[in-house]
Enzyme design. Sequence first.
Site, short mmCIF file in Angstrom:
data_model
loop_
_atom_site.label_atom_id
_atom_site.label_comp_id
_atom_site.label_asym_id
_atom_site.label_seq_id
_atom_site.Cartn_x
_atom_site.Cartn_y
_atom_site.Cartn_z
N MET A 252 0.98 -1.21 0.01
CA MET A 252 0.22 -0.02 0.04
C MET A 252 1.01 1.31 -0.02
O MET A 252 0.48 2.44 0.06
CB MET A 252 -0.77 0.23 1.18
CG MET A 252 -1.71 -1.05 1.12
SD MET A 252 -3.60 -0.92 2.05
CE MET A 252 -2.92 -0.65 3.40
N LEU B 72 6.57 3.07 1.52
CA LEU B 72 7.56 1.91 1.78
C LEU B 72 8.58 2.17 2.73
O LEU B 72 9.07 3.41 2.66
CB LEU B 72 8.07 1.70 0.20
CG LEU B 72 7.25 1.28 -0.75
CD1 LEU B 72 8.05 0.84 -2.04
CD2 LEU B 72 6.18 0.25 -0.47
N HIS B 73 8.92 1.28 3.46
CA HIS B 73 10.10 1.30 4.58
C HIS B 73 10.96 0.19 3.95
O HIS B 73 10.85 -0.58 3.26
CB HIS B 73 9.47 1.22 5.90
CG HIS B 73 8.56 0.12 6.39
ND1 HIS B 73 8.72 -1.19 6.09
CD2 HIS B 73 7.32 0.29 6.22
CE1 HIS B 73 7.79 -1.87 6.41
NE2 HIS B 73 6.86 -1.02 6.49
N ASP B 74 12.00 -0.07 5.11
CA ASP B 74 13.02 -1.10 4.87
C ASP B 74 12.47 -2.45 4.91
O ASP B 74 13.16 -3.61 4.36
CB ASP B 74 14.38 -0.90 5.94
CG ASP B 74 15.09 0.35 5.81
OD1 ASP B 74 15.01 0.81 4.58
OD2 ASP B 74 15.92 0.55 6.77
N HIS C 168 9.72 -3.23 3.45
CA HIS C 168 9.14 -3.46 2.13
C HIS C 168 10.38 -3.55 1.33
O HIS C 168 10.34 -4.51 0.34
CB HIS C 168 8.30 -2.20 1.31
CG HIS C 168 7.08 -2.13 2.31
ND1 HIS C 168 6.88 -0.86 2.98
CD2 HIS C 168 6.04 -2.72 2.27
CE1 HIS C 168 5.53 -0.97 3.45
NE2 HIS C 168 4.84 -2.05 3.03
N LYS D 29 5.13 -10.04 9.27
CA LYS D 29 4.70 -9.18 10.26
C LYS D 29 3.28 -9.11 10.31
O LYS D 29 2.35 -9.29 11.40
CB LYS D 29 5.14 -7.70 10.37
CG LYS D 29 5.02 -6.70 11.20
CD LYS D 29 4.58 -5.56 11.15
CE LYS D 29 3.36 -5.32 10.33
NZ LYS D 29 2.49 -4.23 10.54
N ASP D 30 2.73 -9.26 9.45
CA ASP D 30 1.04 -9.45 9.32
C ASP D 30 0.86 -10.94 9.12
O ASP D 30 0.52 -11.63 7.84
CB ASP D 30 0.63 -8.88 7.87
CG ASP D 30 0.92 -7.25 8.08
OD1 ASP D 30 0.41 -6.63 8.89
OD2 ASP D 30 1.69 -6.77 7.17
N SER E 126 6.60 -0.54 10.19
CA SER E 126 5.38 -0.46 9.77
C SER E 126 5.23 0.74 9.09
O SER E 126 5.69 1.61 9.57
CB SER E 126 4.28 -0.82 10.71
OG SER E 126 3.08 -0.25 10.50
N SER E 127 4.60 1.03 8.18
CA SER E 127 4.18 2.29 7.59
C SER E 127 3.30 3.16 8.62
O SER E 127 3.58 4.22 8.63
CB SER E 127 3.31 2.00 6.44
OG SER E 127 3.65 1.34 5.17
O1 PAF Z 1 0.08 -5.76 3.62
C1 PAF Z 1 -0.35 -4.64 2.83
O2 PAF Z 1 0.06 -3.84 2.64
C2 PAF Z 1 -1.99 -4.97 2.10
O3 PAF Z 1 -3.05 -5.60 3.25
C3 PAF Z 1 -1.63 -5.56 0.89
C4 PAF Z 1 -1.31 -7.01 0.94
C5 PAF Z 1 -0.97 -4.97 -0.11
C6 PAF Z 1 -3.29 -5.66 0.29
O4 PAF Z 1 -3.65 -4.41 -0.01
#
Ligand code: PAF
Length: 286
Positions: free
Chosen positions: A27, A30-32, A34, A149-150, A185-186
């Site tokens: 989404m 972006l951070h480290d 990502h 993390k998720d 996390s963003s």
């Molecule tokens: O983890 C995320 O950033 C979002 O939930 C995703 C997987 C891009 C879906 O929108």
Amino acid sequence: MRTLGTVGEAAGFRTTAASPLVLVPTMGALHDGHAALIDAARMRAGREGTVVVSIFVNPSQFAPGEDLARYPRTLEKDMDVCLRHGADAVFIPSAEEIYPPGDSTIVEETELARGLCGAARPGHFRGVCTVVAKLFNILRPHTAVFGEKDYQQLAVIRRMTRDLFLPVEIMAHPTVRDSDGLALSSRNRYLDADGRERARHFPAALQNARALAEQGETSVSKITATARDGITAGTGSAPEYVELVDAESLQPLTRLDRSAVLAAAVRIGETRLIDNLRLNPPDGKV
Ligand code: PAF
């Protein structure tokens, strides 16, 4: 690096791209963490393959009153991160492209999505599954990379992919942490200095609970109480949930007798943080 602005462009890109195609859905902001996902995607794709990063703040995974409007949008910096980490293309669709007028189909995983964050955020994982299924169908990746993390999101997406026979390999990447342990996390950028200081006690409390388990404690109520008390004392906020669940089924456990995940969420001011740690039973049997 190509910028793909429409569904048509993205679908066309796939048909001309060399295989394999590895997708990093994001989404933005972006951070480290990502960056590490993009690095892993680059490794997986190899020289011949193609890495696509999607950047789409997906409205359907935010409930009314959540942070959709203020979710950080840092497109210029994001493009730079993608370029520096070797992405071949960035897919940046509009909400109207992904959800055109008349769009009336949703994708819902109904078991793993129920507890943990799903209980606190009804409809959240339905939004995630719907957009991820759309992204998979548009870009037709061989592999898609998601962060641990998720953890629940990862489990839900794996299950959706399996249940719908989507021909996509789901690749997990370990959580990337700041030097004091806070998971990147963003949403960390919402924290002010005081909140950021309080936030570092969140992973520390989970680590203390894991240490207790590593010393031989198998009572889930004792392990989760250690985490809960540590989070409350350290961050000044009672956690939204602390649960020790089976690593596969995400069902709550009463004894730590199998591979498990200690998962928690806490609100620091307006900022909702989540984190998790893997826990194994003391005898190491998993
Ligand atoms: O983890 C995320 O950033 C979002 O939930 C995703 C997987 C891009 C879906 O929108």
